[in-house]
Scaffold this motif. Sequence first.
Motif, mmCIF file in Angstrom:
data_model
loop_
_atom_site.group_PDB
_atom_site.id
_atom_site.type_symbol
_atom_site.label_atom_id
_atom_site.label_comp_id
_atom_site.label_asym_id
_atom_site.label_seq_id
_atom_site.Cartn_x
_atom_site.Cartn_y
_atom_site.Cartn_z
ATOM 1 N N THR A 4 -7.197 0.005 -5.639
ATOM 2 C CA THR A 4 -6.649 0.465 -6.911
ATOM 3 C C THR A 4 -5.898 1.784 -6.735
ATOM 4 N N PRO A 5 -5.022 2.113 -7.693
ATOM 5 C CA PRO A 5 -4.373 3.427 -7.649
ATOM 6 C C PRO A 5 -5.377 4.573 -7.658
ATOM 7 N N LEU A 6 -6.522 4.368 -8.316
ATOM 8 C CA LEU A 6 -7.544 5.414 -8.343
ATOM 9 C C LEU A 6 -8.083 5.678 -6.939
ATOM 10 N N ASP A 7 -8.348 4.618 -6.181
ATOM 11 C CA ASP A 7 -8.817 4.794 -4.811
ATOM 12 C C ASP A 7 -7.772 5.514 -3.963
ATOM 13 N N ILE A 8 -6.520 5.144 -4.150
ATOM 14 C CA ILE A 8 -5.442 5.767 -3.380
ATOM 15 C C ILE A 8 -5.323 7.253 -3.741
ATOM 16 N N GLU A 9 -5.515 7.566 -5.017
ATOM 17 C CA GLU A 9 -5.468 8.963 -5.461
ATOM 18 C C GLU A 9 -6.584 9.779 -4.804
ATOM 19 N N LEU B 255 0.825 -1.206 0.000
ATOM 20 C CA LEU B 255 0.000 0.000 0.000
ATOM 21 C C LEU B 255 0.861 1.258 0.000
ATOM 22 N N THR B 256 1.977 1.239 0.724
ATOM 23 C CA THR B 256 2.894 2.379 0.723
ATOM 24 C C THR B 256 3.455 2.611 -0.673
ATOM 25 N N THR B 257 3.907 1.541 -1.313
ATOM 26 C CA THR B 257 4.528 1.668 -2.635
ATOM 27 C C THR B 257 3.499 2.068 -3.694
ATOM 28 N N MET B 258 2.301 1.542 -3.613
ATOM 29 C CA MET B 258 1.242 1.960 -4.545
ATOM 30 C C MET B 258 0.988 3.456 -4.431
ATOM 31 N N ARG B 259 0.954 3.963 -3.194
ATOM 32 C CA ARG B 259 0.701 5.391 -3.010
ATOM 33 C C ARG B 259 1.861 6.224 -3.539
ATOM 34 N N GLU B 260 3.084 5.787 -3.295
ATOM 35 C CA GLU B 260 4.251 6.583 -3.664
ATOM 36 C C GLU B 260 4.544 6.540 -5.154
#
Length: 435
Positions: free
Chosen positions: A237-242, A171-176
């Motif tokens: 998903t990256p969209l949710d994280i965004e 989750l950290t890497t997906m966000r970064e």
Amino acid sequence: MSDASKICKVAVAGLGTVGVGTVRLLQEQADLLEARCGRKLVVTAVSARDRTRDRGCNLDGITWFDDAVEMARSADADIFVELIGGSDGPAKASCEAALASGKHVVTANKALVAHHGHEMALVAEEAGLGLAYEAAVAGGIPVIKSIREGLAGNKIRTLHGILNGTCNYILTTMRETGRSFDDVLAEAQELGYAEADPTFDVDGIDAAHKLAILASLAFGAKLDFEGVYVEGIRHITPLDIEYANELGYKFKLLGIAEDCGNGIFQRVHPVMVPTDAPIASVEGVFNAVVTEGDFVGTTVMEGRGAGGGPTASAVVSDIVDIACGRITPTFGMPAKKLVEKSTLPMDSHSGAYYVRLSVVDRPGVMADITAAMRDHEVSLESVIQRGRDPGAPVTVVLTMHETSEAAIRGALEEIEKLDAVKEPPRLIRIERFQD
């Protein structure tokens, strides 16, 4: 006391990363450990499947057993250390054999403790033996001792934590980086942070084992792994994280336990937490546990949750306690005094929520969505829609004020049936711990 009686003999079952780390630590820190516990700690026996492998530690003069159960029964040892893994099979059988033969047991096996810890604790305590498992939860963080001993004067109301470093890394890497779950998971496997079969980690099972143990310890309850609500992170998903970032939140896979008086919640699932919450700053492969005690208030414990060194450190801390005669009840109070506490159903959970929808951009759609929310007494907090594309699907993100899980799920079932809704709604819980 003779020199021989001062020696504490240790048998180690399993020579993987943690087993080798434990043997090395006992050997390399021998003088320090003897000074701290007043006894020499000596590895007298080991067990593993392959004798031919170079284990990276000195096994000269140590008796080798091919069968861990036989070692548990007959090895010349005071303490049996189980580092095999698995909730049943040789791990369970060897620990039972060790207790039956009068040996103390130390384990790093969260699955074994979560499924069989209560029955094993009854046997150990009846025999006056130690059953210790500091390394089973949060690796090198001394969370078990902190709750059982350091916070013994407190009623713990709630606890929550990042209990799986693999998920936290993903989750950290997906966000970064903005990369997908599958892409980051593959990287985690290459780096050794995730197993070839990552199911236990990414589907939340590993964290659920650990949460069941912490809940028992914190609330004086019998272990109830089956009562843990479990949801993993594959759907993030990256969209949710965004969107989470835009709203002022970070994603974490958390284990959360609450004693509500009429029962306990035990739940593991991804959540959005405010960026200023203590747990939000814990990144990468690190773990953390946050407790709320009635006298002490909030306590935050953070550190490395896995790896040979940190986990071996926790194993050896249990060995030292037993060698010093510090044998405490396995779950903070005698196992026979642990009580059955009912598990509250997830539908009765109350909190804030994030919902992402893919809907056709046409007049009246939002009215239909808000009508479904109104009918189920769900109150909207915010709405985000980026741009317009009349007649085509667009993303709509909603956040809700506090409501019940049953109410929000009822509303989403109704919304999913609308012709304008093109994908199943994505539901993610929001936890605002500082409130």
